[in-house]
Design a protein around this motif. Structure first.
Motif, PDB file in Angstrom:
ATOM      1  N   ARG A  15       0.909  -1.297   0.170  1.00 19.65           N
ATOM      2  CA  ARG A  15       0.042  -0.117  -0.149  1.00 19.65           C
ATOM      3  C   ARG A  15       0.868   1.293  -0.125  1.00 19.65           C
ATOM      4  N   ILE A  16       0.954   2.183  -0.971  1.00 15.54           N
ATOM      5  CA  ILE A  16       1.983   3.057  -1.086  1.00 15.54           C
ATOM      6  C   ILE A  16       1.550   4.228  -0.426  1.00 15.54           C
ATOM      7  N   LEU A  17       0.192   4.262  -0.090  1.00 16.60           N
ATOM      8  CA  LEU A  17      -0.162   5.703   0.840  1.00 16.60           C
ATOM      9  C   LEU A  17       0.386   5.281   2.184  1.00 16.60           C
ATOM     10  N   LYS A  18       0.736   4.282   2.744  1.00 13.69           N
ATOM     11  CA  LYS A  18       1.422   4.449   4.017  1.00 13.69           C
ATOM     12  C   LYS A  18       2.630   5.233   3.912  1.00 13.69           C
ATOM     13  N   GLY A  19       3.268   5.735   2.573  1.00 15.96           N
ATOM     14  CA  GLY A  19       4.293   6.337   2.729  1.00 15.96           C
ATOM     15  C   GLY A  19       4.099   7.911   2.541  1.00 15.96           C
ATOM     16  N   LEU A  20       2.929   8.537   2.700  1.00 24.02           N
ATOM     17  CA  LEU A  20       2.522   9.710   2.637  1.00 24.02           C
ATOM     18  C   LEU A  20       3.373  10.638   3.863  1.00 24.02           C
ATOM     19  N   ASP A  21       3.932  11.707   3.416  1.00 22.78           N
ATOM     20  CA  ASP A  21       4.625  12.510   4.649  1.00 22.78           C
ATOM     21  C   ASP A  21       3.656  13.358   5.488  1.00 22.78           C
ATOM     22  N   GLY A  22       4.078  14.063   6.455  1.00 24.30           N
ATOM     23  CA  GLY A  22       3.085  14.695   7.453  1.00 24.30           C
ATOM     24  C   GLY A  22       2.246  15.518   6.881  1.00 24.30           C
ATOM     25  N   GLY A  69      -4.680  15.194   3.063  1.00 24.29           N
ATOM     26  CA  GLY A  69      -5.379  14.116   2.999  1.00 24.29           C
ATOM     27  C   GLY A  69      -6.639  14.186   3.825  1.00 24.29           C
ATOM     28  N   LEU A  70      -6.311  14.345   5.211  1.00 28.58           N
ATOM     29  CA  LEU A  70      -7.426  14.387   6.187  1.00 28.58           C
ATOM     30  C   LEU A  70      -8.413  15.397   5.806  1.00 28.58           C
ATOM     31  N   ALA A  71      -7.960  16.610   5.433  1.00 28.35           N
ATOM     32  CA  ALA A  71      -8.626  17.810   5.323  1.00 28.35           C
ATOM     33  C   ALA A  71      -9.598  17.478   3.919  1.00 28.35           C
ATOM     34  N   LEU A  72      -9.216  16.849   2.965  1.00 30.87           N
ATOM     35  CA  LEU A  72      -9.827  16.724   1.753  1.00 30.87           C
ATOM     36  C   LEU A  72     -10.945  15.264   1.979  1.00 30.87           C
ATOM     37  N   GLU A  73     -10.541  14.425   3.020  1.00 29.35           N
ATOM     38  CA  GLU A  73     -11.549  13.369   3.514  1.00 29.35           C
ATOM     39  C   GLU A  73     -12.593  14.050   3.995  1.00 29.35           C
ATOM     40  N   GLU A  74     -12.425  14.971   5.019  1.00 31.91           N
ATOM     41  CA  GLU A  74     -13.440  15.590   5.451  1.00 31.91           C
ATOM     42  C   GLU A  74     -14.361  16.605   4.794  1.00 31.91           C
ATOM     43  N   ARG A  75     -13.863  17.278   3.724  1.00 32.07           N
ATOM     44  CA  ARG A  75     -14.650  17.620   2.761  1.00 32.07           C
ATOM     45  C   ARG A  75     -15.680  16.866   1.989  1.00 32.07           C
ATOM     46  N   ILE A  76     -14.795  15.416   1.526  1.00 26.51           N
ATOM     47  CA  ILE A  76     -15.760  14.660   0.724  1.00 26.51           C
ATOM     48  C   ILE A  76     -16.768  14.089   1.636  1.00 26.51           C
ATOM     49  N   VAL A  77     -16.526  13.546   2.850  1.00 25.84           N
ATOM     50  CA  VAL A  77     -17.271  12.919   3.642  1.00 25.84           C
ATOM     51  C   VAL A  77     -18.665  14.033   4.055  1.00 25.84           C
ATOM     52  N   GLN A 129      -6.928   6.695  10.334  1.00 28.12           N
ATOM     53  CA  GLN A 129      -6.120   6.233   9.302  1.00 28.12           C
ATOM     54  C   GLN A 129      -5.175   7.204   8.458  1.00 28.12           C
ATOM     55  N   TRP A 130      -4.985   8.322   9.096  1.00 27.59           N
ATOM     56  CA  TRP A 130      -4.065   9.182   8.190  1.00 27.59           C
ATOM     57  C   TRP A 130      -2.838   9.281   9.296  1.00 27.59           C
ATOM     58  N   LYS A 131      -2.506   8.448  10.334  1.00 27.13           N
ATOM     59  CA  LYS A 131      -1.316   8.606  11.149  1.00 27.13           C
ATOM     60  C   LYS A 131      -0.567   7.691  10.143  1.00 27.13           C
ATOM     61  N   PRO A 132       1.014   8.013  10.652  1.00 27.93           N
ATOM     62  CA  PRO A 132       2.264   7.276  10.027  1.00 27.93           C
ATOM     63  C   PRO A 132       1.903   5.724   9.834  1.00 27.93           C
ATOM     64  N   GLY A 133       2.098   5.203   8.810  1.00 22.44           N
ATOM     65  CA  GLY A 133       2.282   3.620   8.896  1.00 22.44           C
ATOM     66  C   GLY A 133       0.781   2.785   8.697  1.00 22.44           C
ATOM     67  N   CYS A 134      -0.360   3.812   8.617  1.00 18.71           N
ATOM     68  CA  CYS A 134      -1.683   3.200   8.606  1.00 18.71           C
ATOM     69  C   CYS A 134      -2.142   2.949   7.480  1.00 18.71           C
ATOM     70  N   ASP A 135      -2.796   1.882   7.071  1.00 16.51           N
ATOM     71  CA  ASP A 135      -3.347   1.478   5.849  1.00 16.51           C
ATOM     72  C   ASP A 135      -4.460   2.632   5.572  1.00 16.51           C
ATOM     73  N   THR A 136      -4.222   3.494   4.704  1.00 16.03           N
ATOM     74  CA  THR A 136      -4.984   4.712   4.378  1.00 16.03           C
ATOM     75  C   THR A 136      -5.601   4.332   2.959  1.00 16.03           C
ATOM     76  N   TRP A 137      -7.004   4.389   3.148  1.00 22.63           N
ATOM     77  CA  TRP A 137      -8.233   4.567   2.243  1.00 22.63           C
ATOM     78  C   TRP A 137      -8.533   5.712   1.924  1.00 22.63           C
ATOM     79  N   LEU A 138      -8.901   5.994   0.762  1.00 22.44           N
ATOM     80  CA  LEU A 138      -9.421   7.253   0.121  1.00 22.44           C
ATOM     81  C   LEU A 138     -10.696   7.514  -0.130  1.00 22.44           C
ATOM     82  N   ARG A 139     -11.655   8.073   0.874  1.00 23.16           N
ATOM     83  CA  ARG A 139     -13.273   8.094   0.915  1.00 23.16           C
ATOM     84  C   ARG A 139     -13.734   8.636  -0.414  1.00 23.16           C
TER      85      ARG A 139
END
Length: 174
Positions: A77-84, A90-98, A138-148
């Motif tokens: 899962r490459i999203l685990k490599g996202l920087d801070g 990503g979390l801000a975008l997820e909040e808007r989408i949700v 899911q937006w913490k380092p090392g977590c399996d991140t899924w894009l809603r």
């Protein structure tokens, strides 16, 4: 009214949105797969969740696998490599989408399931609450991140988010 994008259509839309970047970087579309690209000894693909629903939206993730021209190695899962900063964005975008996921009409079956007594109804009520809330954990380092996502415009926003990060994510995962 926003229309829910089914998993098979997620592949088609994401291929349209991501293919220009992959082709520019020397990748080729993997034959027989809707949204998968091959370069040298690697395969990238978009994986929609099997748990999405028209009332709650769904999610997708990005994978990279080794490739010997015939068989795939285990995917990463490459999203685990996202920087801070990317995780925050990503979390801000997820909040808007949700926040844009439309609540199902009151005659939708999910409301009937939520009214069931006991643990069964409680399970559906909890699922309903989670469907309309972001998942910061899911937006913490090392977590399996899924894009809603729910609709096609959500996929477009995720593509705009991902494209500037793909080169680094792929090279670090490979």
């Amino acid at each position: 009214m926003r229309s829910y994008v089914k998993a098979k259509d997620v592949h088609r839309h994401m291929r349209r949105l991501l293919a220009p970047w992959f082709v520019e970087q020397g990748w080729q579309k993997r034959p027989g797969y809707s949204c998968a690209f091959v370069r040298a000894d690697s395969v990238f693909w978009v994986q929609p969740s099997q748990w999405g629903d028209s009332w709650s939206g769904s999610s997708m993730t990005l994978n990279l696998s080794g490739w010997n021209g015939r068989d795939l190695a285990a995917g990463r899962r490459i999203l685990k490599g996202l920087d801070g900063d990317s995780r925050d964005a990503g979390l801000a975008l997820e909040e808007r989408i949700v926040s844009r996921i439309p609540e199902p009409p009151h005659d939708h079956y999910i409301h009937q399931f939520m009214s069931l007594p006991g643990a069964e109804g409680a399970t559906f009520r909890q699922s309903f609450e989670r469907a309309f809330a972001p998942n910061p954990g899911q937006w913490k380092p090392g977590c399996d991140t899924w894009l809603r996502y729910f609709a096609e415009d959500d996929l477009e926003e995720w593509a705009l988010f991902m494209v500037p990060r793909l080169d680094r994510l792929i090279s670090e995962a490979g």
